[in-house]
Motif scaffolding. Sequence first.
Motif, PDB file in Angstrom:
ATOM      1  N   LEU A  20       0.845  -1.189   0.000  1.00 31.56           N
ATOM      2  CA  LEU A  20       0.000   0.000   0.000  1.00 31.56           C
ATOM      3  C   LEU A  20       0.883   1.242   0.000  1.00 31.56           C
ATOM      4  CD1 LEU A  20      -2.562  -1.127   2.698  1.00 31.56           C
ATOM      5  CD2 LEU A  20      -3.004  -0.880   0.261  1.00 31.56           C
ATOM      6  N   ASP A  21       0.446   2.271  -0.708  1.00 31.37           N
ATOM      7  CA  ASP A  21       1.167   3.543  -0.737  1.00 31.37           C
ATOM      8  C   ASP A  21       0.688   4.353   0.461  1.00 31.37           C
ATOM      9  OD1 ASP A  21       2.880   5.440  -1.626  1.00 31.37           O
ATOM     10  OD2 ASP A  21       1.693   6.051  -3.355  1.00 31.37           O
ATOM     11  N   ARG A  22       1.193   4.002   1.618  1.00 34.98           N
ATOM     12  CA  ARG A  22       0.650   4.472   2.883  1.00 34.98           C
ATOM     13  C   ARG A  22       0.996   5.922   3.230  1.00 34.98           C
ATOM     14  NH1 ARG A  22       0.406   0.766   8.261  1.00 34.98           N
ATOM     15  NH2 ARG A  22      -0.426   2.328   9.665  1.00 34.98           N
ATOM     16  N   ALA A  23       2.239   6.328   3.054  1.00 39.33           N
ATOM     17  CA  ALA A  23       2.694   7.648   3.510  1.00 39.33           C
ATOM     18  C   ALA A  23       1.875   8.805   2.943  1.00 39.33           C
ATOM     19  CB  ALA A  23       4.180   7.832   3.223  1.00 39.33           C
ATOM     20  N   PRO A  24       1.635   8.871   1.627  1.00 31.42           N
ATOM     21  CA  PRO A  24       0.858  10.015   1.132  1.00 31.42           C
ATOM     22  C   PRO A  24      -0.581  10.025   1.643  1.00 31.42           C
ATOM     23  CG  PRO A  24       1.541   8.600  -0.690  1.00 31.42           C
ATOM     24  CD  PRO A  24       2.133   8.038   0.555  1.00 31.42           C
ATOM     25  N   HIS A  25      -1.150   8.844   1.849  1.00 32.72           N
ATOM     26  CA  HIS A  25      -2.517   8.788   2.358  1.00 32.72           C
ATOM     27  C   HIS A  25      -2.579   9.181   3.832  1.00 32.72           C
ATOM     28  CE1 HIS A  25      -3.008   6.571  -1.399  1.00 32.72           C
ATOM     29  NE2 HIS A  25      -4.212   7.094  -1.368  1.00 32.72           N
ATOM     30  N   GLU A  26      -1.574   8.789   4.586  1.00 31.61           N
ATOM     31  CA  GLU A  26      -1.552   9.212   5.987  1.00 31.61           C
ATOM     32  C   GLU A  26      -1.365  10.723   6.097  1.00 31.61           C
ATOM     33  OE1 GLU A  26       1.420   6.553   7.637  1.00 31.61           O
ATOM     34  OE2 GLU A  26      -0.175   5.358   8.539  1.00 31.61           O
ATOM     35  N   ALA A  27      -0.570  11.307   5.196  1.00 26.97           N
ATOM     36  CA  ALA A  27      -0.406  12.767   5.186  1.00 26.97           C
ATOM     37  C   ALA A  27      -1.730  13.440   4.827  1.00 26.97           C
ATOM     38  CB  ALA A  27       0.690  13.173   4.203  1.00 26.97           C
ATOM     39  N   LEU A  28      -2.449  12.875   3.863  1.00 21.13           N
ATOM     40  CA  LEU A  28      -3.753  13.418   3.492  1.00 21.13           C
ATOM     41  C   LEU A  28      -4.728  13.317   4.662  1.00 21.13           C
ATOM     42  CD1 LEU A  28      -5.716  14.568   1.377  1.00 21.13           C
ATOM     43  CD2 LEU A  28      -6.108  12.206   0.596  1.00 21.13           C
ATOM     44  N   ILE A  29      -4.742  12.181   5.337  1.00 22.06           N
ATOM     45  CA  ILE A  29      -5.626  11.990   6.496  1.00 22.06           C
ATOM     46  C   ILE A  29      -5.317  13.016   7.582  1.00 22.06           C
ATOM     47  CG2 ILE A  29      -6.115  10.409   8.420  1.00 22.06           C
ATOM     48  CD1 ILE A  29      -5.733   8.124   6.303  1.00 22.06           C
ATOM     49  N   THR A  30      -4.042  13.213   7.866  1.00 23.02           N
ATOM     50  CA  THR A  30      -3.638  14.201   8.880  1.00 23.02           C
ATOM     51  C   THR A  30      -4.135  15.590   8.503  1.00 23.02           C
ATOM     52  OG1 THR A  30      -1.705  12.896   9.480  1.00 23.02           O
ATOM     53  CG2 THR A  30      -1.657  15.233  10.065  1.00 23.02           C
ATOM     54  N   ALA A  31      -3.962  15.948   7.243  1.00 19.80           N
ATOM     55  CA  ALA A  31      -4.396  17.278   6.782  1.00 19.80           C
ATOM     56  C   ALA A  31      -5.914  17.421   6.863  1.00 19.80           C
ATOM     57  CB  ALA A  31      -3.916  17.518   5.353  1.00 19.80           C
ATOM     58  N   VAL A  32      -6.624  16.409   6.410  1.00 22.78           N
ATOM     59  CA  VAL A  32      -8.092  16.451   6.393  1.00 22.78           C
ATOM     60  C   VAL A  32      -8.657  16.534   7.810  1.00 22.78           C
ATOM     61  CG1 VAL A  32     -10.116  15.004   5.918  1.00 22.78           C
ATOM     62  CG2 VAL A  32      -8.396  15.362   4.141  1.00 22.78           C
ATOM     63  N   LEU A  33      -8.084  15.760   8.723  1.00 26.42           N
ATOM     64  CA  LEU A  33      -8.593  15.761  10.089  1.00 26.42           C
ATOM     65  C   LEU A  33      -8.217  17.029  10.851  1.00 26.42           C
ATOM     66  CD1 LEU A  33      -8.159  12.016  11.081  1.00 26.42           C
ATOM     67  CD2 LEU A  33     -10.223  13.203  10.291  1.00 26.42           C
ATOM     68  N   ALA A  34      -7.278  17.792  10.329  1.00 33.10           N
ATOM     69  CA  ALA A  34      -6.890  19.058  10.955  1.00 33.10           C
ATOM     70  C   ALA A  34      -7.766  20.218  10.483  1.00 33.10           C
ATOM     71  CB  ALA A  34      -5.425  19.362  10.657  1.00 33.10           C
ATOM     72  N   TRP A  35      -8.601  19.990   9.480  1.00 31.75           N
ATOM     73  CA  TRP A  35      -9.474  21.052   8.978  1.00 31.75           C
ATOM     74  C   TRP A  35     -10.365  21.581  10.096  1.00 31.75           C
ATOM     75  CZ3 TRP A  35     -11.783  18.309   4.071  1.00 31.75           C
ATOM     76  CH2 TRP A  35     -10.848  18.330   3.032  1.00 31.75           C
ATOM     77  N   THR A  36     -10.496  22.884  10.162  1.00 36.79           N
ATOM     78  CA  THR A  36     -11.454  23.489  11.088  1.00 36.79           C
ATOM     79  C   THR A  36     -12.566  24.186  10.319  1.00 36.79           C
ATOM     80  OG1 THR A  36     -10.053  25.440  11.279  1.00 36.79           O
ATOM     81  CG2 THR A  36      -9.827  23.749  12.991  1.00 36.79           C
ATOM     82  N   ASN A  37     -12.227  24.877   9.261  1.00 38.33           N
ATOM     83  CA  ASN A  37     -13.241  25.556   8.464  1.00 38.33           C
ATOM     84  C   ASN A  37     -12.735  25.703   7.024  1.00 38.33           C
ATOM     85  OD1 ASN A  37     -15.577  26.845   7.812  1.00 38.33           O
ATOM     86  ND2 ASN A  37     -14.981  28.821   8.665  1.00 38.33           N
ATOM     87  N   PRO A  38     -12.585  24.578   6.323  1.00 41.00           N
ATOM     88  CA  PRO A  38     -12.055  24.655   4.965  1.00 41.00           C
ATOM     89  C   PRO A  38     -13.061  25.308   4.022  1.00 41.00           C
ATOM     90  CG  PRO A  38     -12.807  22.454   5.403  1.00 41.00           C
ATOM     91  CD  PRO A  38     -12.937  23.217   6.696  1.00 41.00           C
ATOM     92  N   ALA A  39     -12.555  25.921   3.001  1.00 41.02           N
ATOM     93  CA  ALA A  39     -13.425  26.594   2.024  1.00 41.02           C
ATOM     94  C   ALA A  39     -13.130  26.044   0.636  1.00 41.02           C
ATOM     95  CB  ALA A  39     -13.199  28.097   2.076  1.00 41.02           C
ATOM     96  N   LEU A  40     -13.423  24.770   0.453  1.00 41.30           N
ATOM     97  CA  LEU A  40     -13.220  24.134  -0.842  1.00 41.30           C
ATOM     98  C   LEU A  40     -14.540  24.034  -1.589  1.00 41.30           C
ATOM     99  CD1 LEU A  40     -10.907  21.164   0.223  1.00 41.30           C
ATOM    100  CD2 LEU A  40     -10.207  23.366  -0.729  1.00 41.30           C
ATOM    101  N   GLU A  41     -14.433  23.857  -2.884  1.00 42.24           N
ATOM    102  CA  GLU A  41     -15.620  23.626  -3.707  1.00 42.24           C
ATOM    103  C   GLU A  41     -16.131  22.200  -3.459  1.00 42.24           C
ATOM    104  OE1 GLU A  41     -17.168  25.716  -5.874  1.00 42.24           O
ATOM    105  OE2 GLU A  41     -15.822  27.312  -5.185  1.00 42.24           O
ATOM    106  N   PRO A  42     -17.425  21.983  -3.588  1.00 39.99           N
ATOM    107  CA  PRO A  42     -17.958  20.625  -3.405  1.00 39.99           C
ATOM    108  C   PRO A  42     -17.258  19.582  -4.278  1.00 39.99           C
ATOM    109  CG  PRO A  42     -19.758  22.185  -3.447  1.00 39.99           C
ATOM    110  CD  PRO A  42     -18.512  22.957  -3.782  1.00 39.99           C
ATOM    111  N   ARG A  43     -16.885  19.948  -5.494  1.00 39.36           N
ATOM    112  CA  ARG A  43     -16.206  18.976  -6.371  1.00 39.36           C
ATOM    113  C   ARG A  43     -14.818  18.614  -5.826  1.00 39.36           C
ATOM    114  NH1 ARG A  43     -16.289  23.695  -9.797  1.00 39.36           N
ATOM    115  NH2 ARG A  43     -14.227  24.625  -9.803  1.00 39.36           N
TER     116      ARG A  43
END
Length: 128
Positions: A20-43
């Motif tokens: 599994l390509d674990r490191a980039p996904h764990e970095a993504l998970i860390t970033a996503v779970l740190a969101w407090t009030n993101p302002a991204l488009e639904p897409r």
Amino acid sequence: MSTHTVLYDPEERIEAELPLDRAPHEALITAVLAWTNPALEPRDYAQIALQLTGHARAVSADVQRHAQLLPADNGRRALAEVVLREADRRLSVPLEGTARCVQDRARLVQALYQRLDRLTQPAPASAP
């Protein structure tokens, strides 16, 4: 003309041998779970959720392969089966283009990795 090759692998041997390509996904998970009030488009949320969903399915398959190697009465296998049932239930929920949906998928991948780690570590020695 297609440049893609379709592999026939009904026993999933190729997938089982690929790490599994674990490191980039764990970095993504860390970033996503740190969101407090993101302002991204639904897409954008939907795209991240798709990425996490695909990875959750791959980790889930890995958990299942490791769990099946254990005896049916093994506690680690039983816990893995509970986590896999919950993962199947959560993955059946349609994706939404929201931060909450993305964070839910991130937590799911995190839980699957935790279970995978417990399955791949040596079993604790039982008390005499």
